[in-house]
Design a protein around this motif. Sequence first.
Motif, PDB file in Angstrom:
ATOM      1  N   GLU A   1     -40.126  25.785 -34.785  1.00 36.68           N
ATOM      2  CA  GLU A   1     -42.271  26.407 -35.592  1.00 36.68           C
ATOM      3  C   GLU A   1     -43.263  26.605 -35.727  1.00 36.68           C
ATOM      4  O   GLU A   1     -43.906  26.974 -35.378  1.00 36.68           O
ATOM      5  N   THR A   2     -43.217  25.810 -33.707  1.00 31.98           N
ATOM      6  CA  THR A   2     -44.048  25.946 -33.059  1.00 31.98           C
ATOM      7  C   THR A   2     -43.943  26.339 -31.959  1.00 31.98           C
ATOM      8  O   THR A   2     -43.049  25.733 -31.558  1.00 31.98           O
ATOM      9  N   PRO A   3     -44.555  27.011 -31.169  1.00 32.17           N
ATOM     10  CA  PRO A   3     -44.208  27.298 -29.412  1.00 32.17           C
ATOM     11  C   PRO A   3     -43.958  26.423 -28.780  1.00 32.17           C
ATOM     12  O   PRO A   3     -44.118  25.536 -28.474  1.00 32.17           O
ATOM     13  N   THR A   4     -42.551  26.348 -28.580  1.00 31.83           N
ATOM     14  CA  THR A   4     -41.714  25.694 -28.164  1.00 31.83           C
ATOM     15  C   THR A   4     -40.394  26.016 -26.683  1.00 31.83           C
ATOM     16  O   THR A   4     -40.362  27.651 -27.007  1.00 31.83           O
ATOM     17  N   TYR A   5     -40.190  25.358 -25.322  1.00 28.58           N
ATOM     18  CA  TYR A   5     -39.948  26.138 -24.490  1.00 28.58           C
ATOM     19  C   TYR A   5     -39.288  25.270 -23.527  1.00 28.58           C
ATOM     20  O   TYR A   5     -39.715  24.283 -23.881  1.00 28.58           O
ATOM     21  N   ALA A   6     -37.952  25.229 -22.827  1.00 27.32           N
ATOM     22  CA  ALA A   6     -37.267  24.767 -22.162  1.00 27.32           C
ATOM     23  C   ALA A   6     -36.632  25.346 -20.923  1.00 27.32           C
ATOM     24  O   ALA A   6     -37.002  25.943 -20.430  1.00 27.32           O
ATOM     25  N   LEU A   7     -37.074  24.047 -20.205  1.00 32.18           N
ATOM     26  CA  LEU A   7     -36.388  24.207 -19.229  1.00 32.18           C
ATOM     27  C   LEU A   7     -35.749  22.811 -18.902  1.00 32.18           C
ATOM     28  O   LEU A   7     -34.503  22.151 -19.731  1.00 32.18           O
ATOM     29  N   GLN A   8     -34.410  23.271 -17.594  1.00 31.31           N
ATOM     30  CA  GLN A   8     -33.656  21.838 -17.180  1.00 31.31           C
ATOM     31  C   GLN A   8     -34.480  21.401 -15.361  1.00 31.31           C
ATOM     32  O   GLN A   8     -34.785  22.008 -14.959  1.00 31.31           O
ATOM     33  N   VAL A   9     -34.002  20.585 -15.774  1.00 30.73           N
ATOM     34  CA  VAL A   9     -34.537  19.655 -15.046  1.00 30.73           C
ATOM     35  C   VAL A   9     -34.155  19.503 -13.751  1.00 30.73           C
ATOM     36  O   VAL A   9     -32.323  19.149 -13.364  1.00 30.73           O
ATOM     37  N   ALA A  10     -34.165  19.315 -12.590  1.00 30.14           N
ATOM     38  CA  ALA A  10     -34.072  20.120 -11.261  1.00 30.14           C
ATOM     39  C   ALA A  10     -33.031  18.797 -10.851  1.00 30.14           C
ATOM     40  O   ALA A  10     -33.821  17.632 -11.381  1.00 30.14           O
ATOM     41  N   ASP A  11     -32.292  18.813  -9.503  1.00 22.62           N
ATOM     42  CA  ASP A  11     -31.324  17.757  -8.870  1.00 22.62           C
ATOM     43  C   ASP A  11     -32.631  18.112  -7.911  1.00 22.62           C
ATOM     44  O   ASP A  11     -32.720  16.098  -7.451  1.00 22.62           O
ATOM     45  N   ALA A  12     -32.966  18.337  -7.253  1.00 22.93           N
ATOM     46  CA  ALA A  12     -33.692  18.030  -6.123  1.00 22.93           C
ATOM     47  C   ALA A  12     -35.351  18.698  -6.023  1.00 22.93           C
ATOM     48  O   ALA A  12     -34.977  19.361  -5.654  1.00 22.93           O
ATOM     49  N   PRO A  13     -36.588  17.998  -7.396  1.00 24.71           N
ATOM     50  CA  PRO A  13     -37.310  19.617  -7.430  1.00 24.71           C
ATOM     51  C   PRO A  13     -38.468  19.287  -6.627  1.00 24.71           C
ATOM     52  O   PRO A  13     -38.434  18.270  -5.337  1.00 24.71           O
ATOM     53  N   ARG A  14     -39.164  20.224  -6.103  1.00 29.48           N
ATOM     54  CA  ARG A  14     -40.201  20.656  -4.953  1.00 29.48           C
ATOM     55  C   ARG A  14     -41.069  19.778  -5.528  1.00 29.48           C
ATOM     56  O   ARG A  14     -42.293  19.463  -6.387  1.00 29.48           O
ATOM     57  N   PRO A  15     -41.893  19.270  -4.750  1.00 27.82           N
ATOM     58  CA  PRO A  15     -43.207  18.288  -5.406  1.00 27.82           C
ATOM     59  C   PRO A  15     -44.328  19.210  -5.049  1.00 27.82           C
ATOM     60  O   PRO A  15     -44.159  20.227  -4.372  1.00 27.82           O
ATOM     61  N   THR A  16     -45.214  18.460  -6.211  1.00 27.95           N
ATOM     62  CA  THR A  16     -46.436  19.065  -5.634  1.00 27.95           C
ATOM     63  C   THR A  16     -47.832  18.114  -5.842  1.00 27.95           C
ATOM     64  O   THR A  16     -47.173  17.482  -5.708  1.00 27.95           O
ATOM     65  N   SER A  17     -48.856  18.985  -5.444  1.00 29.27           N
ATOM     66  CA  SER A  17     -50.427  18.072  -4.748  1.00 29.27           C
ATOM     67  C   SER A  17     -50.383  17.169  -6.180  1.00 29.27           C
ATOM     68  O   SER A  17     -50.004  17.488  -7.645  1.00 29.27           O
ATOM     69  N   PRO A  18     -50.498  15.660  -6.023  1.00 28.95           N
ATOM     70  CA  PRO A  18     -50.893  14.651  -7.379  1.00 28.95           C
ATOM     71  C   PRO A  18     -51.821  15.350  -8.601  1.00 28.95           C
ATOM     72  O   PRO A  18     -51.792  15.189  -9.359  1.00 28.95           O
ATOM     73  N   GLU A  19     -52.875  16.600  -7.367  1.00 30.98           N
ATOM     74  CA  GLU A  19     -53.795  16.259  -8.534  1.00 30.98           C
ATOM     75  C   GLU A  19     -53.918  18.231  -9.154  1.00 30.98           C
ATOM     76  O   GLU A  19     -54.506  18.091  -9.921  1.00 30.98           O
ATOM     77  N   SER A  20     -52.761  18.792  -8.324  1.00 28.22           N
ATOM     78  CA  SER A  20     -53.100  20.103  -8.303  1.00 28.22           C
ATOM     79  C   SER A  20     -51.101  19.725  -8.487  1.00 28.22           C
ATOM     80  O   SER A  20     -50.727  20.271  -7.716  1.00 28.22           O
ATOM     81  N   PRO A  21     -50.500  20.256  -9.449  1.00 29.01           N
ATOM     82  CA  PRO A  21     -49.700  20.388 -10.371  1.00 29.01           C
ATOM     83  C   PRO A  21     -49.109  22.302  -9.828  1.00 29.01           C
ATOM     84  O   PRO A  21     -48.090  22.348  -9.910  1.00 29.01           O
ATOM     85  N   TRP A  22     -50.112  23.099  -9.664  1.00 27.59           N
ATOM     86  CA  TRP A  22     -49.439  24.142  -9.600  1.00 27.59           C
ATOM     87  C   TRP A  22     -49.360  24.645  -7.862  1.00 27.59           C
ATOM     88  O   TRP A  22     -49.627  25.566  -7.236  1.00 27.59           O
ATOM     89  N   ARG A  23     -49.342  23.158  -7.153  1.00 27.27           N
ATOM     90  CA  ARG A  23     -49.758  23.838  -5.629  1.00 27.27           C
ATOM     91  C   ARG A  23     -48.498  22.607  -4.700  1.00 27.27           C
ATOM     92  O   ARG A  23     -48.693  21.683  -5.840  1.00 27.27           O
ATOM     93  N   PRO A  24     -48.010  23.794  -4.521  1.00 27.13           N
ATOM     94  CA  PRO A  24     -46.701  22.635  -3.327  1.00 27.13           C
ATOM     95  C   PRO A  24     -47.432  22.017  -2.662  1.00 27.13           C
ATOM     96  O   PRO A  24     -48.565  21.868  -2.414  1.00 27.13           O
ATOM     97  N   ARG A  25     -46.777  20.358  -2.326  1.00 27.19           N
ATOM     98  CA  ARG A  25     -47.101  19.510  -1.510  1.00 27.19           C
ATOM     99  C   ARG A  25     -47.146  19.535  -0.214  1.00 27.19           C
ATOM    100  O   ARG A  25     -46.080  20.366   0.136  1.00 27.19           O
TER     101      ARG A  25
END
Length: 91
Positions: free
Chosen positions: A67-91
């Motif tokens: 009914e509303t914009p909804t997007y699906a994703l699947q949790v990775a086995d070992a996700p790559r970490p991102t910067s604590p304050e910037s989730p769009w930047r790799p750590r």
Amino acid sequence: MISDPVVIDGGDRSCVRLLLELRGHLAGLAPGTVVHLIASDPVAPIDLPAWCHLTGHAYLGPVDGAETPTYALQVADAPRPTSPESPWRPR
């Protein structure tokens, strides 16, 4: 056994705030869990696939029939970490 997806309501949060919260939610979920993210930010269909690519989570695409914009994703086995304050930047 296939379980129902975990639904996270991102509401009208901006993608930056949404990704910060999403990262926290996903950290507590088992690998392979499917998540349906409700997000009305018009940038979500662009930012979410890019963020999934960056972190290693699988972007599954828009959820048909939602009914509303909804997007699906699947949790990775070992996700790559991102910067604590910037989730769009790799750590």
